[in-house]
Design a protein around this motif. Structure first.
Motif, PDB file in Angstrom:
ATOM      1  N   GLU A 102     -33.008  70.115  50.451  1.00  0.00           N
ATOM      2  CA  GLU A 102     -32.569  69.294  51.425  1.00  0.00           C
ATOM      3  C   GLU A 102     -30.985  69.611  51.560  1.00  0.00           C
ATOM      4  O   GLU A 102     -30.573  69.560  52.849  1.00  0.00           O
ATOM      5  CB  GLU A 102     -32.768  67.813  51.038  1.00  0.00           C
ATOM      6  CG  GLU A 102     -32.382  66.690  52.161  1.00  0.00           C
ATOM      7  CD  GLU A 102     -33.584  66.661  53.448  1.00  0.00           C
ATOM      8  OE1 GLU A 102     -33.167  66.041  54.482  1.00  0.00           O
ATOM      9  OE2 GLU A 102     -34.398  67.333  53.275  1.00  0.00           O
ATOM     10  N   ALA A 105     -30.707  72.795  53.168  1.00  0.00           N
ATOM     11  CA  ALA A 105     -31.008  72.887  54.373  1.00  0.00           C
ATOM     12  C   ALA A 105     -29.810  72.354  55.344  1.00  0.00           C
ATOM     13  O   ALA A 105     -29.629  72.816  56.608  1.00  0.00           O
ATOM     14  CB  ALA A 105     -32.100  71.954  54.782  1.00  0.00           C
ATOM     15  N   VAL A 106     -28.827  71.460  54.932  1.00  0.00           N
ATOM     16  CA  VAL A 106     -27.611  71.004  55.488  1.00  0.00           C
ATOM     17  C   VAL A 106     -26.961  72.143  56.073  1.00  0.00           C
ATOM     18  O   VAL A 106     -26.341  72.152  57.140  1.00  0.00           O
ATOM     19  CB  VAL A 106     -27.130  69.976  55.044  1.00  0.00           C
ATOM     20  CG1 VAL A 106     -25.816  69.479  55.411  1.00  0.00           C
ATOM     21  CG2 VAL A 106     -27.832  68.740  54.633  1.00  0.00           C
ATOM     22  N   TYR A 173     -22.319  61.735  57.606  1.00  0.00           N
ATOM     23  CA  TYR A 173     -22.343  63.181  57.017  1.00  0.00           C
ATOM     24  C   TYR A 173     -21.136  63.744  56.586  1.00  0.00           C
ATOM     25  O   TYR A 173     -20.133  63.674  57.267  1.00  0.00           O
ATOM     26  CB  TYR A 173     -23.199  64.000  58.148  1.00  0.00           C
ATOM     27  CG  TYR A 173     -23.106  65.560  57.785  1.00  0.00           C
ATOM     28  CD1 TYR A 173     -23.674  65.961  56.658  1.00  0.00           C
ATOM     29  CD2 TYR A 173     -22.195  66.321  58.570  1.00  0.00           C
ATOM     30  CE1 TYR A 173     -23.401  67.331  56.312  1.00  0.00           C
ATOM     31  CE2 TYR A 173     -22.097  67.638  58.531  1.00  0.00           C
ATOM     32  CZ  TYR A 173     -22.610  68.177  57.273  1.00  0.00           C
ATOM     33  OH  TYR A 173     -22.652  69.724  57.012  1.00  0.00           O
ATOM     34  N   TRP A 213     -31.021  66.674  56.639  1.00  0.00           N
ATOM     35  CA  TRP A 213     -30.561  67.839  57.441  1.00  0.00           C
ATOM     36  C   TRP A 213     -30.594  67.775  58.911  1.00  0.00           C
ATOM     37  O   TRP A 213     -29.846  68.381  59.697  1.00  0.00           O
ATOM     38  CB  TRP A 213     -31.482  69.051  56.610  1.00  0.00           C
ATOM     39  CG  TRP A 213     -32.914  68.992  57.026  1.00  0.00           C
ATOM     40  CD1 TRP A 213     -33.730  68.589  56.069  1.00  0.00           C
ATOM     41  CD2 TRP A 213     -33.461  69.513  58.019  1.00  0.00           C
ATOM     42  NE1 TRP A 213     -34.922  68.717  56.553  1.00  0.00           N
ATOM     43  CE2 TRP A 213     -34.715  69.078  58.041  1.00  0.00           C
ATOM     44  CE3 TRP A 213     -33.084  69.865  59.151  1.00  0.00           C
ATOM     45  CZ2 TRP A 213     -35.711  69.401  58.900  1.00  0.00           C
ATOM     46  CZ3 TRP A 213     -34.118  70.118  60.400  1.00  0.00           C
ATOM     47  CH2 TRP A 213     -35.432  69.919  60.144  1.00  0.00           C
ATOM     48  N   ARG A 216     -27.701  64.572  59.875  1.00  0.00           N
ATOM     49  CA  ARG A 216     -26.655  64.679  59.355  1.00  0.00           C
ATOM     50  C   ARG A 216     -26.077  63.414  58.976  1.00  0.00           C
ATOM     51  O   ARG A 216     -24.964  63.240  59.191  1.00  0.00           O
ATOM     52  CB  ARG A 216     -25.697  65.283  60.399  1.00  0.00           C
ATOM     53  CG  ARG A 216     -26.141  66.813  60.687  1.00  0.00           C
ATOM     54  CD  ARG A 216     -26.031  67.787  59.457  1.00  0.00           C
ATOM     55  NE  ARG A 216     -26.007  68.933  59.743  1.00  0.00           N
ATOM     56  CZ  ARG A 216     -26.840  69.832  59.789  1.00  0.00           C
ATOM     57  NH1 ARG A 216     -28.255  69.522  59.732  1.00  0.00           N
ATOM     58  NH2 ARG A 216     -26.664  71.241  60.090  1.00  0.00           N
TER      59      ARG A 216
END
Length: 267
Positions: A102, A105-106, A173, A213, A216
């Motif tokens: 995860e 993926a961000v 985020y 992701w 955000r």
């Protein structure tokens, strides 16, 4: 001289021990660099065991090729194999693997391949709307729940969080935070059927978060996040979709979230 030589040997031994115990980031990166292996790991990110045939279809490769990839992932400790009758299933080795995926993926760039089919568009929308991140909820649903729990005082951000936001700001985020369960939250979640005392006593942190992701923002993880998702499934508030990771909030679930947590989830 002997003392100097002994110290040099000690330093060499210490360095050798460090070399043996440091994580092999390059090896993990090489495993994830394969699009086929990456797709299979993403499919396994909802925590459920999947058959080799399903993972092969997800990766777009043959079953023998998928088996080779999965063997490599198993040898690296990223997945575990399970035998159910004549069939072999695989699952992620731990929640840490899902959290790492995860987080990666961000920062990963978007897939350059255009979505040319209605099925691809629908699946992408479903993943962003509501999915599982190993054993807890993610996507816009997971983020909405996390934000509501903070707004209602069920969770609170500790004052020692790095770059802590004002109480009226949602989880954001790109910053670190430290959340904890409040007494109001303990009462509400206990009334919902979650054993809060067991969560607090367990080895796993009761409250953690992942940076979502697709949104955000933060979604709820840890033992509380897992317990909440499990309870949603038990009550038939949540059902798995036809694709790995995708989940759907049922009509009963929408009513339940509204009545129990005062959260109105839009379609």
């Amino acid at each position: 001289m002997d003392e100097i030589a002994d110290r040099a040997e000690d330093r060499a031994a210490d360095q050798a021990a460090t070399d043996r115990t440091e994580p092999e980031l390059a090896r993990a990166a090489r495993l994830l660099a394969s699009p086929s292996r990456a797709r299979m790991l993403k499919a396994l990110s909802d925590g459920r065991p999947l058959a080799v045939t399903v993972l092969a279809a997800e990766a777009g490769v043959s079953v023998p090729t998928a088996s080779v990839h999965l063997t490599q992932l198993a040898e690296a400790g990223l997945v575990h194999a399970e035998h159910m009758g004549r069939h072999r299933y695989f699952r992620l080795a731990s929640a840490d693997v899902a959290a790492a995926l995860e987080a990666l993926a961000v920062i990963a760039p978007p897939d350059p391949a255009p979505m040319t089919t209605l099925r691809a568009h629908s699946r992408n929308h479903a993943l962003r709307r509501s999915r599982t991140c190993y054993d807890h909820l993610a996507g816009s649903l997971g983020v909405a729940l996390m934000g509501a729990f903070l707004d209602q005082g069920l969770l609170r951000e500790k004052s020692d969080s790095v770059s802590a936001s004002r109480p009226d700001q949602p989880a954001a985020y790109g910053r670190q935070a430290n959340y904890h369960l409040t007494s109001r939250g303990s009462e509400r979640f206990a009334g919902f059927g979650i054993d809060v005392a067991e969560l607090v006593r367990g080895r796993r942190p009761a409250v953690r978060y992942c940076v979502d992701w697709s949104e955000r923002r933060h979604h709820l993880a840890g033992a509380l996040g897992a317990g909440l998702a499990a309870r949603f499934f038990d009550l038939d508030w949540l059902r798995y979709g036809i694709s790995p990771r995708v989940v759907h909030l049922t009509d009963v679930g929408k009513d339940g979230v509204r009545n129990v947590f005062a959260i109105d989830i839009a379609d």
